[in-house]
Design a protein around this motif. Structure first.
Motif, PDB file in Angstrom:
ATOM      1  N   ALA A 131      39.986  47.007  36.875  1.00 20.80           N
ATOM      2  CA  ALA A 131      39.298  47.370  38.119  1.00 20.80           C
ATOM      3  C   ALA A 131      38.336  48.536  37.902  1.00 20.80           C
ATOM      4  O   ALA A 131      37.252  48.586  38.501  1.00 20.80           O
ATOM      5  CB  ALA A 131      40.319  47.715  39.197  1.00 20.80           C
ATOM      6  N   ALA A 132      38.718  49.473  37.027  1.00 16.84           N
ATOM      7  CA  ALA A 132      37.862  50.631  36.771  1.00 16.84           C
ATOM      8  C   ALA A 132      36.554  50.237  36.094  1.00 16.84           C
ATOM      9  O   ALA A 132      35.554  50.961  36.199  1.00 16.84           O
ATOM     10  CB  ALA A 132      38.622  51.635  35.907  1.00 16.84           C
ATOM     11  N   SER A 133      36.557  49.095  35.416  1.00 14.62           N
ATOM     12  CA  SER A 133      35.339  48.647  34.735  1.00 14.62           C
ATOM     13  C   SER A 133      34.426  47.818  35.632  1.00 14.62           C
ATOM     14  O   SER A 133      33.305  47.497  35.236  1.00 14.62           O
ATOM     15  CB  SER A 133      35.719  47.813  33.507  1.00 14.62           C
ATOM     16  OG  SER A 133      36.269  46.557  33.898  1.00 14.62           O
ATOM     17  N   GLU A 134      34.899  47.462  36.825  1.00 17.79           N
ATOM     18  CA  GLU A 134      34.140  46.611  37.732  1.00 17.79           C
ATOM     19  C   GLU A 134      33.291  47.455  38.684  1.00 17.79           C
ATOM     20  O   GLU A 134      33.586  48.637  38.929  1.00 17.79           O
ATOM     21  CB  GLU A 134      35.086  45.709  38.533  1.00 17.79           C
ATOM     22  CG  GLU A 134      35.729  44.604  37.716  1.00 17.79           C
ATOM     23  CD  GLU A 134      34.713  43.571  37.269  1.00 17.79           C
ATOM     24  OE1 GLU A 134      34.431  42.629  38.024  1.00 17.79           O
ATOM     25  OE2 GLU A 134      34.188  43.723  36.144  1.00 17.79           O
ATOM     26  N   PRO A 135      32.245  46.871  39.266  1.00 19.58           N
ATOM     27  CA  PRO A 135      31.409  47.614  40.204  1.00 19.58           C
ATOM     28  C   PRO A 135      32.155  47.931  41.492  1.00 19.58           C
ATOM     29  O   PRO A 135      33.149  47.262  41.821  1.00 19.58           O
ATOM     30  CB  PRO A 135      30.245  46.654  40.460  1.00 19.58           C
ATOM     31  CG  PRO A 135      30.779  45.293  40.160  1.00 19.58           C
ATOM     32  CD  PRO A 135      31.756  45.500  39.034  1.00 19.58           C
ATOM     33  N   PRO A 136      31.724  48.949  42.241  1.00 15.80           N
ATOM     34  CA  PRO A 136      32.372  49.272  43.522  1.00 15.80           C
ATOM     35  C   PRO A 136      32.374  48.053  44.447  1.00 15.80           C
ATOM     36  O   PRO A 136      31.402  47.307  44.519  1.00 15.80           O
ATOM     37  CB  PRO A 136      31.497  50.395  44.087  1.00 15.80           C
ATOM     38  CG  PRO A 136      30.830  50.991  42.888  1.00 15.80           C
ATOM     39  CD  PRO A 136      30.607  49.863  41.933  1.00 15.80           C
ATOM     40  N   GLY A 137      33.473  47.861  45.136  1.00 18.16           N
ATOM     41  CA  GLY A 137      33.570  46.737  46.069  1.00 18.16           C
ATOM     42  C   GLY A 137      34.192  45.488  45.470  1.00 18.16           C
ATOM     43  O   GLY A 137      34.455  44.526  46.194  1.00 18.16           O
ATOM     44  N   ALA A 138      34.419  45.463  44.138  1.00 17.16           N
ATOM     45  CA  ALA A 138      35.070  44.312  43.522  1.00 17.16           C
ATOM     46  C   ALA A 138      36.545  44.274  43.921  1.00 17.16           C
ATOM     47  O   ALA A 138      37.222  45.300  43.910  1.00 17.16           O
ATOM     48  CB  ALA A 138      34.936  44.375  42.007  1.00 17.16           C
ATOM     49  N   VAL A 139      37.033  43.099  44.286  1.00 18.68           N
ATOM     50  CA  VAL A 139      38.404  42.955  44.790  1.00 18.68           C
ATOM     51  C   VAL A 139      39.212  42.100  43.821  1.00 18.68           C
ATOM     52  O   VAL A 139      38.811  40.978  43.491  1.00 18.68           O
ATOM     53  CB  VAL A 139      38.403  42.291  46.186  1.00 18.68           C
ATOM     54  CG1 VAL A 139      39.826  42.097  46.692  1.00 18.68           C
ATOM     55  CG2 VAL A 139      37.585  43.113  47.163  1.00 18.68           C
ATOM     56  N   PRO A 140      40.366  42.594  43.329  1.00 16.24           N
ATOM     57  CA  PRO A 140      41.198  41.780  42.437  1.00 16.24           C
ATOM     58  C   PRO A 140      41.761  40.570  43.173  1.00 16.24           C
ATOM     59  O   PRO A 140      42.277  40.684  44.282  1.00 16.24           O
ATOM     60  CB  PRO A 140      42.310  42.740  42.004  1.00 16.24           C
ATOM     61  CG  PRO A 140      42.356  43.793  43.066  1.00 16.24           C
ATOM     62  CD  PRO A 140      40.956  43.928  43.581  1.00 16.24           C
ATOM     63  N   ALA A 141      41.649  39.391  42.542  1.00 17.31           N
ATOM     64  CA  ALA A 141      42.039  38.156  43.220  1.00 17.31           C
ATOM     65  C   ALA A 141      43.074  37.346  42.450  1.00 17.31           C
ATOM     66  O   ALA A 141      43.830  36.593  43.063  1.00 17.31           O
ATOM     67  CB  ALA A 141      40.801  37.280  43.461  1.00 17.31           C
ATOM     68  N   LEU A 142      43.116  37.495  41.128  1.00 17.42           N
ATOM     69  CA  LEU A 142      43.982  36.613  40.343  1.00 17.42           C
ATOM     70  C   LEU A 142      44.413  37.310  39.063  1.00 17.42           C
ATOM     71  O   LEU A 142      43.621  37.994  38.417  1.00 17.42           O
ATOM     72  CB  LEU A 142      43.241  35.319  39.981  1.00 17.42           C
ATOM     73  CG  LEU A 142      43.942  34.338  39.032  1.00 17.42           C
ATOM     74  CD1 LEU A 142      45.106  33.654  39.722  1.00 17.42           C
ATOM     75  CD2 LEU A 142      42.959  33.289  38.505  1.00 17.42           C
ATOM     76  N   ALA A 143      45.688  37.122  38.708  1.00 14.19           N
ATOM     77  CA  ALA A 143      46.200  37.527  37.397  1.00 14.19           C
ATOM     78  C   ALA A 143      46.650  36.265  36.668  1.00 14.19           C
ATOM     79  O   ALA A 143      47.461  35.495  37.202  1.00 14.19           O
ATOM     80  CB  ALA A 143      47.370  38.494  37.550  1.00 14.19           C
ATOM     81  N   GLN A 144      46.086  36.037  35.498  1.00 16.90           N
ATOM     82  CA  GLN A 144      46.467  34.873  34.702  1.00 16.90           C
ATOM     83  C   GLN A 144      47.566  35.297  33.737  1.00 16.90           C
ATOM     84  O   GLN A 144      47.430  36.282  33.010  1.00 16.90           O
ATOM     85  CB  GLN A 144      45.258  34.327  33.938  1.00 16.90           C
ATOM     86  CG  GLN A 144      45.470  32.971  33.308  1.00 16.90           C
ATOM     87  CD  GLN A 144      45.670  31.853  34.317  1.00 16.90           C
ATOM     88  OE1 GLN A 144      45.240  31.961  35.469  1.00 16.90           O
ATOM     89  NE2 GLN A 144      46.328  30.784  33.904  1.00 16.90           N
ATOM     90  N   ILE A 145      48.674  34.571  33.710  1.00 14.55           N
ATOM     91  CA  ILE A 145      49.858  34.979  32.955  1.00 14.55           C
ATOM     92  C   ILE A 145      50.022  34.113  31.707  1.00 14.55           C
ATOM     93  O   ILE A 145      50.155  32.886  31.800  1.00 14.55           O
ATOM     94  CB  ILE A 145      51.127  34.902  33.826  1.00 14.55           C
ATOM     95  CG1 ILE A 145      50.917  35.667  35.146  1.00 14.55           C
ATOM     96  CG2 ILE A 145      52.319  35.427  33.065  1.00 14.55           C
ATOM     97  CD1 ILE A 145      50.569  37.128  34.976  1.00 14.55           C
ATOM     98  N   GLU A 146      49.991  34.756  30.536  1.00 14.62           N
ATOM     99  CA  GLU A 146      50.238  34.104  29.253  1.00 14.62           C
ATOM    100  C   GLU A 146      51.270  34.922  28.484  1.00 14.62           C
ATOM    101  O   GLU A 146      51.256  36.149  28.533  1.00 14.62           O
ATOM    102  CB  GLU A 146      48.947  34.008  28.432  1.00 14.62           C
ATOM    103  CG  GLU A 146      47.806  33.261  29.110  1.00 14.62           C
ATOM    104  CD  GLU A 146      48.013  31.757  29.163  1.00 14.62           C
ATOM    105  OE1 GLU A 146      48.949  31.277  28.487  1.00 14.62           O
ATOM    106  OE2 GLU A 146      47.249  31.080  29.863  1.00 14.62           O
TER     107      GLU A 146
END
Length: 479
Positions: free
Chosen positions: A84-99
Motif C-alpha cells: 500500500a505504501a508503494s501505491e498512489p494516494p487513494g488506492a484501495v486494497p481489494a484482493l490478497a492472492q494466497i500461495e
C-alpha cells in the motif's frame, strides 16, 4: 393406372439425395463463413490461456518469483502495508492472492483512483516491493478478453456467443456431409485422408477426415464454453437456479450453508436488497470465480463498535486451512465497515471448489458453499469448465485441449483454401441451391430446436435464410 418407370423412380431418388446434400453443404458453407475467422481467434487464445500457469511466471519472473531463503516470512498484513505504501494516494486494497509455494511472491490487488486495478508483488521474506502489473492490461487478461469477446465489450461477447452456436450447425452439417455411403466407404477417405489425391480433392479429404476426428472435441468446447457467455450464459444460469439445478439460491439459508447470518447483518442485508445494492460474487475483484456461485449474494458482517479491529489476513488464511483450503486461492478484502472476507477457491478438481464469507471482525463463517451445495447442472458445468481450461488432468489435459484447438484452427485454414479454389472471381461462391426442395424434416426440426434454445442464434438463422432467398432465390443448380 401405369406404375412409374424404374428409371424415373431412380432419377427422383437421386435428385432428392442431391437436393439433400446441397442443402447441407449450403448451411455448412454459411456457418463456416462466419465461424472460421472467429474459430482461429478462439483456438489461438484458448491455447495460450490454457498454459497461463506456465507462461505468467516466465513472463513476469522478476515480479512473481523469489529466492527461497528458508527463513520466516513476514505476516501478510505487513506485506499488504508495504504494498500500500508503494501505491498512489487513494488506492484501495481489494484482493490478497494466497500461495504456499515458497518461491512465489505475495500478490495484492489495489483499485486505483482511475478505476483500474493493479497487482503489487512483494518479497515475502524482506518486504521489498518487486513491481506492479495492470490487472486489465496484463497479457493473459488481454488473451482472455480476446477469447471471450474480441476486446469489443458486449458486442464482442455476443459475436463469440454466436460463433459458438453456429459451430453446432457447422459440426452437424459437416458430419452429415462426411457420412459415408457404402460405395464411398470402399473408396477410402473416411477415417484417414487419401494423401495421394491432388488439388482441391486433397484439401477436401484433409478437411473432412480431420473434422470428423475433432468433432467431439469441438462439441465439448462449445457446450462447456456457452454457460460462461455474457448473454445466453446469464439467462441459462438464472433458469438453472430457478429449477434448483444451478448455484445455491441465496446466502442465508436457501442454500445448504453451514451457518446463518446474525440478526443485525440480516437486517442490513434486507435493506440493501430493498435498494438494489446487493453485491454479487461476480462483482468482487477475484481473478477467477466458480460458475456456480457467480451470481450469489455477498453477505455483510455484523455491526461492530467503532474501536473493533479487523481480523488479520493471516488469521483468515489459517481459518481457510482449517476448512480444507490450503493454497491457490484469492481473498477479497472488505471494502466497507460491514464488508466481509470472501475466500474463493477455484481448483483443478471441481469437487474441491469452495466459497467462504467470513465476518471481518469476529472471524465467524457466515456462509460456506462447496461443490456438494451445487445443483446437478452446476456440477456438470464445473467439471466441463475444468476440462475446457486444461486443468483437470494437469499437463495431459493442457496438451489435449491445445491439440483440439489448433486442429480446429487448421480446419479453418483448409476450409478457406477449399473455398478459394472453387470460388468464381468476384462471387461469394456459395454452393448452388438445388432445384427441388428436400424434405429434411429432422434437419429443419433440429435447427428450430437450436433456435428456440439459443434465441440469438435463431434470429441470425432467420436472417441468413431470408438473405439466401432474396439474394440467390432465382439461382438454382440443375439436379
Amino acid at each position: 393406372m401405369l406404375a412409374p418407370h424404374p428409371n424415373a423412380a431412380a432419377a427422383a431418388s437421386n435428385a432428392e439425395v442431391i437436393a439433400h446434400r446441397r442443402t447441407l453443404w449450403r448451411w455448412h458453407f454459411y456457418a463456416g463463413l462466419f465461424v472460421m475467422p472467429l474459430l482461429i481467434v478462439l483456438a489461438i487464445t484458448g491455447t495460450l490461456y490454457c498454459f497461463q500457469p506456465q507462461i505468467e511466471p516466465l513472463l513476469y519472473r522478476d515480479r512473481m518469483v523469489v529466492a527461497d531463503t528458508h527463513g520466516p516470512r513476514l505476516s501478510r498484513d505487513i506485506l499488504l502495508a508495504k504494498a500500500a505504501a508503494s501505491e498512489p494516494p487513494g488506492a484501495v486494497p481489494a484482493l490478497a492472492q494466497i500461495e504456499t509455494d515458497r518461491t512465489r511472491s505475495a500478490e495484492f490487488v489495489f483499485r486505483l483512483p482511475s478505476g483500474e486495478s493493479e497487482s503489487v508483488y512483494v518479497n515475502p521474506y524482506d518486504g521489498a516491493v518487486l513491481g506492479t502489473l495492470s490487472v486489465e492490461h496484463r497479457l493473459m487478461k488481454q488473451v482472455r478478453n480476446l477469447h471471450r469477446g474480441l476486446m469489443l465489450g458486449k458486442t464482442g461477447e455476443l459475436l463469440m456467443e454466436l460463433a459458438g452456436c453456429w459451430t453446432l450447425v457447422m459440426i452437424g452439417t459437416g458430419v452429415a456431409l462426411w457420412w459415408p455411403s457404402r460405395s464411398n466407404a470402399r473408396k477410402g477417405g473416411v477415417w484417414l485422408p487419401r494423401l495421394s489425391l491432388q488439388g482441391r480433392a486433397w484439401w477436401r479429404d484433409l478437411h473432412a477426415v480431420g473434422g470428423v476426428w475433432l468433432a467431439i472435441g469441438a462439441l465439448f468446447f462449445v457446450l462447456s464454453g456457452l454457460p460462461w457467455s455474457g448473454s445466453w450464459g446469464k439467462q441459462f444460469k438464472a433458469l438453472a437456479t430457478t429449477a434448483s439445478l444451478g448455484y445455491p439460491k441465496g446466502a442465508w439459508g436457501e442454500a445448504r450453508v453451514h451457518s446463518t447470518a446474525p440478526a443485525t447483518a440480516r437486517n442490513e442485508h434486507d435493506m440493501h436488497a430493498m435498494h438494489g445494492m446487493e453485491m454479487k460474487m461476480d462483482d468482487l475483484p477475484l481473478h477467477q470465480t466458480p460458475w456456480a456461485v457467480g451470481a450469489t449474494t455477498v453477505p455483510d458482517s455484523a455491526n461492530a463498535a467503532a474501536s473493533a479491529a479487523r481480523m488479520p489476513i493471516d488469521d483468515v488464511v489459517a481459518l481457510a486451512a482449517r476448512n480444507g483450503i490450503e493454497a491457490g486461492y484469492g481473498i477479497a478484502l472488505p471494502s466497507k465497515p460491514t464488508g466481509v472476507y470472501t475466500v474463493s477457491y477455484f481448483p483443478a478438481d471441481p469437487r474441491a471448489e469452495r466459497t467462504l464469507h467470513i465476518d471481518q471482525y469476529s472471524g465467524r463463517v457466515l456462509s460456506d458453499i462447496g461443490y456438494a451445495s451445487y445443483g446437478g447442472v452446476a456440477k456438470v458445468i464445473s467439471y466441463g469448465t475444468s476440462l475446457h481450461m486444461g486443468r483437470y488432468f494437469g499437463l495431459a489435459n493442457q496438451i489435449v485441449c491445445s491439440a483440439i484447438s489448433l486442429g480446429l484452427a487448421a480446419l479453418a485454414v483448409t476450409g478457406f483454401v477449399m473455398w478459394m479454389k472453387r470460388r468464381p472471381a468476384r462471387e461469394l461462391g456459395a454452393p448452388a441451391r438445388p432445384v427441388r426442395r428436400a424434405p429434411m424434416r429432422a434437419w429443419r426440426g433440429s435447427l428450430t430446436l437450436l433456435g428456440v434454445i439459443f434465441p440469438l442464434m435463431g434470429a441470425t438463422m432467420l436472417a441468413v435464410w431470408c438473405f439466401d432467398r432474396l439474394a440467390f432465390g432465382a439461382r438454382r443448380a440443375a439436379a
